[in-house]
Design a protein around this motif. Sequence first.
Motif, mmCIF file in Angstrom:
data_model
loop_
_atom_site.group_PDB
_atom_site.id
_atom_site.type_symbol
_atom_site.label_atom_id
_atom_site.label_comp_id
_atom_site.label_asym_id
_atom_site.label_seq_id
_atom_site.Cartn_x
_atom_site.Cartn_y
_atom_site.Cartn_z
ATOM 1 N N GLU A 1 -4.894 7.142 -0.928
ATOM 2 C CA GLU A 1 -4.373 5.904 -0.368
ATOM 3 C C GLU A 1 -4.629 4.795 -1.387
ATOM 4 O O GLU A 1 -5.755 4.628 -1.869
ATOM 5 N N SER B 1 -8.993 11.197 0.854
ATOM 6 C CA SER B 1 -9.367 11.849 2.107
ATOM 7 C C SER B 1 -8.669 13.195 2.204
ATOM 8 O O SER B 1 -7.830 13.531 1.362
ATOM 9 N N VAL C 1 -8.433 2.150 -3.932
ATOM 10 C CA VAL C 1 -7.980 3.477 -3.532
ATOM 11 C C VAL C 1 -9.030 4.124 -2.630
ATOM 12 O O VAL C 1 -10.213 3.777 -2.668
ATOM 13 N N SER C 2 -8.565 5.072 -1.851
ATOM 14 C CA SER C 2 -9.466 5.937 -1.102
ATOM 15 C C SER C 2 -8.873 7.337 -1.101
ATOM 16 O O SER C 2 -7.650 7.502 -1.218
ATOM 17 N N SER D 1 0.373 12.275 -1.038
ATOM 18 C CA SER D 1 -0.112 13.504 -0.412
ATOM 19 C C SER D 1 -0.118 14.640 -1.421
ATOM 20 O O SER D 1 0.720 14.692 -2.324
ATOM 21 N N ARG E 1 0.520 5.794 0.362
ATOM 22 C CA ARG E 1 -0.290 6.995 0.486
ATOM 23 C C ARG E 1 0.427 8.167 -0.178
ATOM 24 O O ARG E 1 1.568 8.486 0.167
ATOM 25 N N TYR F 1 -4.084 0.626 -2.360
ATOM 26 C CA TYR F 1 -3.918 -0.676 -1.737
ATOM 27 C C TYR F 1 -3.631 -1.734 -2.791
ATOM 28 O O TYR F 1 -4.026 -1.596 -3.952
ATOM 29 N N TYR G 1 -5.244 13.380 0.385
ATOM 30 C CA TYR G 1 -4.464 12.151 0.294
ATOM 31 C C TYR G 1 -5.128 11.167 -0.661
ATOM 32 O O TYR G 1 -6.351 11.102 -0.766
ATOM 33 N N SER H 1 0.850 -1.189 0.000
ATOM 34 C CA SER H 1 0.000 0.000 0.000
ATOM 35 C C SER H 1 0.883 1.234 0.000
ATOM 36 O O SER H 1 2.054 1.182 0.382
#
Length: 127
Positions: free
Chosen positions: A82, A71, A68-69, A21, A19, A84, A80, A17
Amino acid sequence: QVHIVESGGRLVQPGESLRLSCIVSGLTSEYWEIGWFRQAPGKEREGLSCLTGHTGLTRIADSIEGRVSISRDSAKNMVYLEMYNLKPGDTSIYYCAVESPFYGARCYIDQQRVNSWGQGTQVTVSA
């Protein structure tokens, strides 16, 4: 003037994973929409996700749904992405972008509406 800086891209192994930014400055309206896109060598730029500033609602592209997510941390002006279970096919330059002001509830991932692009951050997925 909007200023966008992405970070977090690096070499990762398949299955890991990561992340990414994006820090955005210079937004003058609450009706902003921020999107994440990517472009692999020799391929067209692809939209991944977006986040609506005044509602917090998000959208994920069908092609990457479940992996993905998106946030935000409003206090830090950060958004962000994220990701996976990364695969070699995810190797790309990832871009954060600010789209035209959006007054609906939920954003659309539309690079035609992008006003400002970041410089991109390289993600390489390889064993």
